[in-house]
Enzyme design. Sequence first.
Site, PDB file in Angstrom:
ATOM      1  CG  ASP A  19      51.890  31.196   9.723  1.00 57.99           C
ATOM      2  OD1 ASP A  19      51.811  30.000  10.056  1.00 57.99           O
ATOM      3  OD2 ASP A  19      52.354  32.076  10.482  1.00 57.99           O
ATOM      4  CG  PHE A  55      50.837  35.012  16.872  1.00 60.41           C
ATOM      5  CD1 PHE A  55      51.353  35.849  17.845  1.00 60.41           C
ATOM      6  CD2 PHE A  55      51.287  33.700  16.818  1.00 60.41           C
ATOM      7  CE1 PHE A  55      52.303  35.385  18.756  1.00 60.41           C
ATOM      8  CE2 PHE A  55      52.232  33.237  17.721  1.00 60.41           C
ATOM      9  CZ  PHE A  55      52.739  34.073  18.695  1.00 60.41           C
ATOM     10  CE  LYS A  65      51.386  27.096  16.954  1.00 63.52           C
ATOM     11  NZ  LYS A  65      52.267  27.301  18.096  1.00 63.52           N
TER      12      LYS A  65
END
Length: 398
Positions: free
Chosen positions: A223, A138, A252
């Site tokens: 990532d 993801f 984030k």
Amino acid sequence: MTATIELEDTWCASNYHPLPVVLVRGEGALVWDETGRRYIDMMGAYSAVSHGHCHPRLVRALTDQASKLAVISRAFHTTPLGPFAELACRLTGMDRALPMNTGAEAVETALKAARKWAYTVKGVPEGQARIIAAKGNFHGRTIAIIGMSTVEQYRRSFGPFPGGFDLVPFGDADALDKAITRDTAAFLVEPIQGEGGIIVPPEGYLARCRQICDRRRVLLIADEIQTGLGRTGRLLACEHDGVRPDAVTLGKALGGGMLPVSLLLGTTELMDVFRPGDHGSTFGGNPLAAAVGREALQVLVDDGLIERAAELGPWLMERLRALDSPLIKDIRGRGLFIGIEFDAERVQAREVCDRLAARGILTKDTHRNTIRFAPPLVISRELLDEAVWSLGAVLAEA
């Protein structure tokens, strides 16, 4: 249904299925709904609130900068951006930073950088560069990124997708080696797959991937949007394998729970492919984001949040395993990034989340019938104990 929920359901597109809780205030690892009921946040906004809700230093950094200069675009220099980029590079061991806003934008930037590097440095024929990703990944929701996804719902009715991507099983370094061709530019990988169900690869996996990428002249791009910034007990999760990637995407928690901030960080060789006009963002690197981002990094260090995740993670894992419930299929994770997978024939993860919410514990289910415990890193043992006890009670009911 409350008036707030009804209003949202009436006017917002139905791309989320939230729990029926309306939150109005947060502090640390706690949030309160519109009736004044208190909840423990065991989700941390997918790791975006690692510093806790409304951390005083981050609120101050936000308001101080907002009162002076918020957005001016990269058409001009501003005082907060340089110090932000410097601190991010020094902490991660990278050479250069390129600021964006969301995590998906950071990944898109990494894809562009890798392709241009392939053509201008590696010598791949124009238009032939390929990027390898892991199945179950993801990396975001853009058209290009979901083209790499193996989740049918993410892809269904959104094609056609851009080409140039190959997929290999996550955790299988040999499969990566076999998939690399002369046109392979990069391997993009999460050190731990978050939305995939908190999937931890075999020990040494990333180290082997690093060796393979070095030998085959391929970029290794980590990532770390969910796993980075202390979540797993290290600043970057790839540090558990002693790996320095060629590039890292951060997002984030980089915004301190205040606003979207993301970065692509990389080596000089990679980042020097960009020239003025190649890539940009109206909001990327704006003074407000840079001020908050730098303070978010500094708070991680000053408050010892990375060490706190390293200490509390194994303790929480032990407490969860002590539940010894026949409904639990597996418990996995690192630091304060833990997934609890349930026997799908006996209980559904969404049902567990609903029952936990009724007991004042907030989290969300993810793939493989799994719920996540990824609270703000400031959480206390007492609150973690309360969350574990509530989970035990829910499983006993189920």
